[in-house]
Design a protein around this motif. Structure first.
Motif, mmCIF file in Angstrom:
data_model
loop_
_atom_site.group_PDB
_atom_site.id
_atom_site.type_symbol
_atom_site.label_atom_id
_atom_site.label_comp_id
_atom_site.label_asym_id
_atom_site.label_seq_id
_atom_site.Cartn_x
_atom_site.Cartn_y
_atom_site.Cartn_z
ATOM 1 N N TYR A 139 3.991 8.514 4.401
ATOM 2 C CA TYR A 139 2.673 8.609 4.235
ATOM 3 C C TYR A 139 1.934 8.150 5.571
ATOM 4 N N ARG A 166 -5.925 5.060 0.477
ATOM 5 C CA ARG A 166 -4.947 6.308 0.231
ATOM 6 C C ARG A 166 -4.975 6.380 -1.542
ATOM 7 N N ARG A 167 -4.859 5.308 -2.240
ATOM 8 C CA ARG A 167 -4.781 5.330 -3.707
ATOM 9 C C ARG A 167 -6.204 5.257 -4.407
ATOM 10 N N ASN A 176 -8.537 3.063 -3.560
ATOM 11 C CA ASN A 176 -8.981 1.785 -3.527
ATOM 12 C C ASN A 176 -10.079 1.641 -2.219
ATOM 13 N N ARG A 190 0.738 -1.175 -0.155
ATOM 14 C CA ARG A 190 -0.190 0.056 -0.034
ATOM 15 C C ARG A 190 0.853 1.244 -0.077
ATOM 16 N N GLN A 191 2.003 1.167 0.321
ATOM 17 C CA GLN A 191 2.882 2.206 0.368
ATOM 18 C C GLN A 191 3.769 2.400 -0.862
ATOM 19 N N ASP A 209 4.029 3.073 -4.106
ATOM 20 C CA ASP A 209 3.373 3.702 -5.118
ATOM 21 C C ASP A 209 4.019 3.498 -6.624
ATOM 22 N N GLU A 264 7.648 7.554 0.666
ATOM 23 C CA GLU A 264 6.545 6.573 0.356
ATOM 24 C C GLU A 264 6.002 6.326 1.930
#
Length: 102
Positions: free
Chosen positions: A43, A90-91, A93, A27-28, A30, A40
């Motif tokens: 975050y 965060r992205r 999702n 998840r980090q 990117d 990253e």
């Protein structure tokens, strides 16, 4: 970016314990490089943990001091779920742990 909070209710280690190392890194990462850069990783350590603490503060600081909240295992659990949920969304999702953060 807002200033970091001085009292935090969760840590990156707590979120890793909930999601797993691989779950957090996926998840980090990117750029999909397979490694998580310092930017990253920041975050979660800055924004995610501060977000979770701020949410707990919003509901609890009217009744309890931050120093009391910081020693509560229940508050730690709430903040950990909030930080993990924030990181998972965060992205764009769908967020994990939706029921827990309600």
């Amino acid at each position: 970016m807002p200033t970091a909070l001085s009292t935090l209710y969760t840590t990156q280690s707590d979120v890793v314990a909930l999601l797993s190392t691989e779950g957090v890194e996926l998840r980090q990462d990117d750029d999909g490089s397979g490694t998580v850069s310092a930017a990253e990783a920041a975050y979660l350590t800055t924004q995610g943990v501060n977000y979770a603490t701020a949410r707990v503060n919003m509901y609890c600081l009217t009744r309890y001091a931050a120093s009391e909240l910081a020693t509560s295992w229940v508050v730690n659990e709430w903040a950990t779920y909030l930080a993990a949920h924030w990181l998972s969304r965060r992205r764009g999702n769908p967020g994990l742990f939706r029921d827990e953060v309600k």
